[in-house]
Scaffold this active site. Sequence first.
Site, PDB file in Angstrom:
ATOM      1  N   PHE A   1      -1.358  -1.210   1.740  1.00 39.49           N
ATOM      2  CA  PHE A   1      -0.733  -1.607   2.699  1.00 39.49           C
ATOM      3  C   PHE A   1      -0.053  -1.931   4.119  1.00 39.49           C
ATOM      4  CE2 PHE A   1       1.898  -5.526   4.536  1.00 39.49           C
ATOM      5  CZ  PHE A   1       1.254  -6.100   4.764  1.00 39.49           C
TER       6      PHE A   1
ATOM      7  N   LYS B   1      11.834  -1.965   7.437  1.00 32.39           N
ATOM      8  CA  LYS B   1      12.474  -2.715   7.055  1.00 32.39           C
ATOM      9  C   LYS B   1      13.903  -2.883   7.016  1.00 32.39           C
ATOM     10  CE  LYS B   1       8.042  -4.928   3.725  1.00 32.39           C
ATOM     11  NZ  LYS B   1       7.096  -3.966   3.865  1.00 32.39           N
TER      12      LYS B   1
ATOM     13  N   ASP C   1       3.264   5.893   5.802  1.00 31.20           N
ATOM     14  CA  ASP C   1       3.996   4.567   6.711  1.00 31.20           C
ATOM     15  C   ASP C   1       5.087   4.326   5.309  1.00 31.20           C
ATOM     16  OD1 ASP C   1       4.649   2.016   5.967  1.00 31.20           O
ATOM     17  OD2 ASP C   1       2.337   1.500   5.765  1.00 31.20           O
TER      18      ASP C   1
HETATM   19  C1  LIG Z   1       5.867  -4.300   5.010  1.00 30.85           C
HETATM   20  C2  LIG Z   1       4.934  -3.695   5.153  1.00 30.85           C
HETATM   21  C3  LIG Z   1       4.538  -3.431   6.172  1.00 30.85           C
HETATM   22  C4  LIG Z   1       4.359  -4.775   7.299  1.00 30.85           C
HETATM   23  O1  LIG Z   1       5.578  -4.767   8.013  1.00 30.85           O
HETATM   24  P1  LIG Z   1       5.792  -6.319   8.660  1.00 30.85           P
HETATM   25  O2  LIG Z   1       7.250  -6.012   9.396  1.00 30.85           O
HETATM   26  O3  LIG Z   1       5.777  -7.116   6.985  1.00 30.85           O
HETATM   27  O4  LIG Z   1       4.853  -5.696   9.838  1.00 30.85           O
HETATM   28  C5  LIG Z   1       3.575  -2.421   6.581  1.00 30.85           C
HETATM   29  N1  LIG Z   1       3.360  -0.861   5.444  1.00 30.85           N
HETATM   30  C6  LIG Z   1       3.956  -0.872   4.736  1.00 30.85           C
HETATM   31  C7  LIG Z   1       3.884   0.054   3.528  1.00 30.85           C
HETATM   32  C8  LIG Z   1       4.834  -2.665   3.777  1.00 30.85           C
HETATM   33  O5  LIG Z   1       5.459  -2.216   2.788  1.00 30.85           O
END
Ligand SMILES: *Cc1c(COP(=O)(O)O)cnc(C)c1O
Length: 406
Positions: A141, A255, A226
């Site tokens: 994700f 986050k 990521d």
């Molecule tokens: C939550 C998340 C995202 C997206 O972040 P947003 O602030 O919702 O755009 C991208 N990568 C990972 C691994 C995430 O957990």
Amino acid sequence: MSAPHAQVERADFDQFMVPNYAPAAFIPVRGQGSRVWDQSGRELVDFSGGIAVNVLGHCHPALVGALTEQASKLWHVSNVFTNEPTLRLAQKLVDATFAERVFFCNSGAEANEAAFKLARRVAHDRFGDEKYEIIAALNSFHGRTLFTVSVGGQAKYSDGFGPKIQGISHIPFNDLDALRAAISDRTCAVVLEPIQGEGGVLLAEQSFLQGARELCDAHNALLIFDEVQSGMGRSGELFAHTHFGVTPDILTSAKSLGGGFPIAAMLTTTDLAKHFSVGVHGTTYGGNPLACAVGCAVMDVVNTRETLDGVKARHQRFRTALERIGQQYGLFSEVRGLGLLIGCVLADAWKGKAKDVLVAAEKEALMVLQAGPDVVRFAPSLVIEEADIDEGLARFERAVVKLTSA
Ligand SMILES: *Cc1c(COP(=O)(O)O)cnc(C)c1O
């Protein structure tokens, strides 16, 4: 016209909001540490941490202080000007990581969007038009923009919006042979989460990350980690990749970076950063003084041995209790994760029912998360009090008892 503090209720969500979320039946109105109160005054224990965002719980005094102090100084100036909190936070991130340069934006998706665009730009500038392919992991994700859903390995998020971004392929997570077969000199980047968060709290294997690093080097591709979910102390180190001893070329964070205030960052080296020369990329709010002042306060508290070691101790407290609960009631078959990103994998008889566990927990005044349909996820504050852990786990056990004896 409605009054400034008009009475609102959950039913208003269904009347006024775009229906892309299905929020819980209660409305939180106040939080302190790892406790939250709803409109009726009911108190809940928060193991959800705003989906791995409220890294220091609710209303941590250091963050409230930083935000309110900055709020009376300077809110926003745009990137036509720079500002002090931006420069301070950039320096802190550079000091604490492999990176030499920082690009600020407002969400994880935007940080990844910047990372993917940078990788393509670097490949374009250095090797020409043919090198643009991106390899990502199935079930990964990376956010909800069209580029990030295209890279993310979940059809449920990427299908149904017309043509996707081209040149992206997916391999099974932790399958080095598949990556070896997929990578070529047309590959500009390999994108991985060291811990797949939304995909089910799944840890990368050291050999997979190490092998990915070597394959990227052999093919002049960039390795992007990521760490939007796994970073900023959640794993018990500032960034999870340091557990594996594998360094990326580009790292994304969001986050927990803002502890609840929207901010994200893309970190990289000077050599790569120069491909984002003046005007090539940008965003109005990126590096906003309010966000960066809060980010500095988060860094100051999180990036200390005391906080990071505290995460490891808390992990053990969760794991011991959750493994016992899992065995006793047969609800889940495995407890996995690192630090305070923990997943309970539902046993076969309960597969697909993570949402039921969330609802049962909420009835016991406990906020938890799911990570897909088969995993119950915990992502609490990194400084959650032991008493709150124990109380939350007691509530969780009551929920599990009710669910499994129903
Ligand atoms: C939550 C998340 C995202 C997206 O972040 P947003 O602030 O919702 O755009 C991208 N990568 C990972 C691994 C995430 O957990």
